[in-house]
Design a protein around this motif. Structure first.
Motif, mmCIF file in Angstrom:
data_model
loop_
_atom_site.group_PDB
_atom_site.id
_atom_site.type_symbol
_atom_site.label_atom_id
_atom_site.label_comp_id
_atom_site.label_asym_id
_atom_site.label_seq_id
_atom_site.Cartn_x
_atom_site.Cartn_y
_atom_site.Cartn_z
ATOM 1 N N VAL A 14 -5.195 2.911 3.678
ATOM 2 C CA VAL A 14 -4.868 1.609 3.968
ATOM 3 C C VAL A 14 -4.233 0.797 3.143
ATOM 4 O O VAL A 14 -5.650 0.119 2.774
ATOM 5 C CB VAL A 14 -5.143 1.700 5.061
ATOM 6 C CG1 VAL A 14 -4.083 0.466 5.382
ATOM 7 C CG2 VAL A 14 -4.789 3.010 6.046
ATOM 8 N N VAL A 16 -3.763 -2.731 2.466
ATOM 9 C CA VAL A 16 -3.980 -4.032 3.205
ATOM 10 C C VAL A 16 -2.830 -5.103 2.108
ATOM 11 O O VAL A 16 -4.091 -5.786 1.013
ATOM 12 C CB VAL A 16 -4.724 -4.468 3.872
ATOM 13 C CG1 VAL A 16 -4.494 -5.832 4.151
ATOM 14 C CG2 VAL A 16 -5.345 -3.556 4.304
ATOM 15 N N LEU A 68 -5.294 -3.712 12.166
ATOM 16 C CA LEU A 68 -5.757 -3.082 11.436
ATOM 17 C C LEU A 68 -7.085 -2.977 12.567
ATOM 18 O O LEU A 68 -7.644 -0.972 11.582
ATOM 19 C CB LEU A 68 -6.962 -3.648 10.356
ATOM 20 C CG LEU A 68 -7.368 -2.647 9.027
ATOM 21 C CD1 LEU A 68 -6.429 -1.669 8.447
ATOM 22 C CD2 LEU A 68 -7.703 -3.576 7.951
ATOM 23 N N CYS A 72 -7.064 1.619 12.692
ATOM 24 C CA CYS A 72 -8.497 2.568 11.516
ATOM 25 C C CYS A 72 -9.002 3.060 12.689
ATOM 26 O O CYS A 72 -9.721 4.493 12.420
ATOM 27 C CB CYS A 72 -9.379 1.356 10.742
ATOM 28 S SG CYS A 72 -9.077 0.472 9.814
ATOM 29 N N VAL A 80 -9.960 1.428 3.364
ATOM 30 C CA VAL A 80 -8.618 0.228 3.202
ATOM 31 C C VAL A 80 -8.665 0.000 1.515
ATOM 32 O O VAL A 80 -10.329 -0.352 1.196
ATOM 33 C CB VAL A 80 -9.029 -0.690 4.092
ATOM 34 C CG1 VAL A 80 -8.714 -2.000 3.936
ATOM 35 C CG2 VAL A 80 -9.127 -0.293 5.569
ATOM 36 N N THR A 98 -13.974 -2.875 11.354
ATOM 37 C CA THR A 98 -12.436 -1.606 11.035
ATOM 38 C C THR A 98 -13.598 -0.548 11.326
ATOM 39 O O THR A 98 -13.269 0.624 11.337
ATOM 40 C CB THR A 98 -11.507 -1.995 10.216
ATOM 41 O OG1 THR A 98 -13.294 -1.653 9.016
ATOM 42 C CG2 THR A 98 -10.967 -2.725 9.483
ATOM 43 N N VAL A 102 -13.950 -0.566 2.200
ATOM 44 C CA VAL A 102 -13.333 -1.771 2.173
ATOM 45 C C VAL A 102 -13.719 -1.142 0.279
ATOM 46 O O VAL A 102 -14.748 -1.945 -0.084
ATOM 47 C CB VAL A 102 -13.178 -2.506 2.829
ATOM 48 C CG1 VAL A 102 -12.406 -3.428 2.247
ATOM 49 C CG2 VAL A 102 -13.246 -2.128 4.293
#
Length: 201
Positions: A14, A16, A68, A72, A80, A98, A102
């Protein structure tokens, strides 16, 4: 004889971004998407939020962060990727909320360099950059960023694993600097010898 094709599982990512109006967020996300694909990820979603500046503790504002986290939880992405540079606290907080690994743009770019470094000196330089950038981020949930976890943002040219122990990383950084200095010294000596012997380059 039957042939089988080896398929490498792509990480689902994802993207962001916070749109502060200081740059073209669509172009920036397009570039980030291409970088993610280069690293071997499949981009499954893009999220943006308009803000004057990223939220100090979590990069995203509360509402978008909840969105978010819900995404998730439902879609179970592997990763992410944030279109910017995260502080260690921001990264840890997003991961905690999440429950997803990340990384930021810088980590993604370093990962691509690590995968493509060919020369001995190049590999040392990339690993040194990765260690310097990743060391402050190896706390709490962020320890999954280590090569123990595997995946995008964790690749490096060496066999050694990143440890959360800062002293270990400090020693490793010093060792890499010494190795780089030796590589450069040897290269300089070889250059002098070629010039002395008038060997065409």
């Amino acid at each position: 004889m039957e042939m089988y094709e080896n398929k490498i599982e792509q990480e689902r990512a994802v993207l962001v971004s916070v749109d502060t109006g200081e740059f073209d967020v669509d172009s920036s996300l397009l570039e980030l998407s291409e970088l993610a694909r280069t690293a071997g990820a499949q981009v499954i979603c893009e999220m943006t939020q308009k803000r004057e500046a990223p939220e100090a503790g979590t990069y995203l504002g509360r509402g978008k962060l909840e969105e978010l986290a819900e995404y998730c939880e439902n879609e179970k992405p592997d990763l992410v990727i944030v279109d910017g540079e995260l502080t260690p606290a921001q990264q840890k907080n997003i991961e905690t909320i999440t429950d997803t690994r990340v990384i930021d743009r810088t980590t993604l770019i370093l990962d691509i360099f690590a995968a493509r470094a060919l020369s001995g000196e190049g590999k040392l330089q990339v690993e040194l950059a990765q260690l310097k950038y990743t060391a402050p981020r190896l706390t709490g949930h962020g320890v999954e960023m280590s090569r123990l976890g595997g995946g995008i943002g964790t690749r490096g040219p060496g066999e050694s694993k990143l440890e959360s122990d800062r002293r270990h990383i400090g020693r490793k950084i010093s060792k890499l600097k010494e190795e780089l200095a030796e590589v450069r010294r040897v290269r300089g000596t070889q250059r002098e010898r070629r010039m002395k012997n008038e060997i065409p380059v």
